[in-house]
Design an enzyme around this catalytic site. Structure first.
Site, PDB file in Angstrom:
ATOM      1  N   ARG A  42       0.856  -1.190   0.000  1.00  0.00           N
ATOM      2  CA  ARG A  42       0.000   0.000   0.000  1.00  0.00           C
ATOM      3  C   ARG A  42       0.892   1.241   0.000  1.00  0.00           C
ATOM      4  NH1 ARG A  42      -2.825   3.397   3.759  1.00  0.00           N
ATOM      5  NH2 ARG A  42      -4.959   3.850   3.062  1.00  0.00           N
ATOM      6  N   SER A 111     -12.995  -3.719  -0.469  1.00  0.00           N
ATOM      7  CA  SER A 111     -13.382  -3.329   0.885  1.00  0.00           C
ATOM      8  C   SER A 111     -14.894  -3.188   0.951  1.00  0.00           C
ATOM      9  CB  SER A 111     -12.733  -1.991   1.262  1.00  0.00           C
ATOM     10  OG  SER A 111     -11.327  -2.089   1.239  1.00  0.00           O
ATOM     11  N   LYS A 140      -7.128   4.563   9.109  1.00  0.00           N
ATOM     12  CA  LYS A 140      -8.345   5.065   8.471  1.00  0.00           C
ATOM     13  C   LYS A 140      -9.111   5.889   9.494  1.00  0.00           C
ATOM     14  CE  LYS A 140      -8.572   2.868   4.331  1.00  0.00           C
ATOM     15  NZ  LYS A 140      -8.914   3.454   3.042  1.00  0.00           N
TER      16      LYS A 140
END
Length: 215
Positions: A42, A111, A140
Site C-alpha cells: 500500500r 473493501s 483510516k
C-alpha cells in the site's frame, strides 16, 4: 482466479510510516519468514516509477515464500509488476471494471462496510472481501467501526473469503472469534513493531486460534 481462504489468515498490509531501523523490504521479509499468508503493498505517496520498482522487488520476495502479493488501488502497477492481485476500496473502481483491465488470472479484493456493499462486490467479481474497520485505527480516520453483528451478517451473506481489518492487535484479535471471518489484515501490529518477525509469529498463532473458533 479463486481466492484460497487460507491466504486471508494473516494478511499484512504495508505502511512505510514505521520504516527506520529496517527498510520496508526488510520488514516484509521478516514477516514472511514468520508466517504471514498474504502481503498487500500500500503506497499512497510514492511516484509511479519508485512504486513500480518497489513492487517488483517485494513481489519477487513474496514469490520466494509462495505468498500471494497484492497491490492496493493501483491497477497499472499491479499489471506491470505481475502481482497476484489488486485490492480496491468503495471509492475506487468497481470490481467488474477492474476485472476487464486485469483479466481472469488476478485476484480482486474489495473493501466492504455493509451487507449491501459486500453482496454487490461479489456480484461484480470480487474474489475476497476486506471488512472493517473492526476496531479504532490510525490508518483510516474517516471510517466508523463495524459492529460484531454487521461483521457476522456479511460473512453469512457471501461465499467468498473474508478478512477483518482495522486496529487489530494481539490484545483484541480474539474478540473476532465467532464472527465468521477467515483471518485478519494488520498494518501497525506488524510494521510498527520493534521486531516485525516476532510480531507476525505471535499474531499467526492467535489468528489460527481465532479462526478455529469460527468453525
Amino acid at each position: 482466479m479463486k481466492c484460497d481462504k487460507n491466504w486471508m489468515l494473516l494478511y499484512a498490509v504495508t505502511d512505510r510510516a514505521w520504516t527506520g531501523k529496517m527498510s520496508l523490504y526488510e520488514q516484509v521479509e521478516a514477516a514472511l519468514k514468520n508466517g504471514v499468508t498474504c502481503v498487500q503493498l500500500r503506497e499512497k505517496e510514492l511516484d509511479e516509477e519508485t512504486f513500480l520498482k518497489e513492487a517488483m522487488e517485494i513481489g519477487r520476495l513474496c514469490r520466494e515464500y509462495h505468498v500471494p502479493f497484492i497491490i492496493n488501488d493501483n491497477v497499472e502497477i499491479a499489471v506491470k509488476c505481475g502481482a497476484d492481485g489488486i485490492h480496491v476500496g468503495q471509492e475506487d473502481m468497481v470490481a467488474s471494471d477492474v476485472r476487464s483491465r486485469v483479466g481472469d488470472s488476478m485476484i480482486i479484493g474489495v473493501s466492504a462496510h455493509t451487507v449491501e456493499e459486500a453482496v454487490e462486490a461479489v456480484k461484480n467479481g470480487a474474489d475476497y472481501l476486506g471488512l472493517g474497520s473492526v476496531f479504532n485505527t490510525s490508518t483510516k480516520l474517516d471510517v466508523d467501526n463495524m459492529s460484531a453483528e454487521m461483521l457476522r451478517a456479511i460473512c453469512d451473506a457471501v461465499d467468498v473469503p473474508t478478512v477483518a481489518i482495522g486496529g487489530i492487535s494481539e490484545k483484541n484479535i480474539m474478540q473476532l472469534q465467532g464472527s465468521g471471518v477467515d483471518g485478519v489484515a494488520v498494518v501497525s501490529a506488524i510494521f510498527a513493531a520493534e521486531d516485525p518477525g516476532k510480531a507476525a509469529a505471535g499474531l499467526l498463532a492467535l489468528a489460527k486460534e481465532m479462526v478455529e473458533g469460527n468453525e
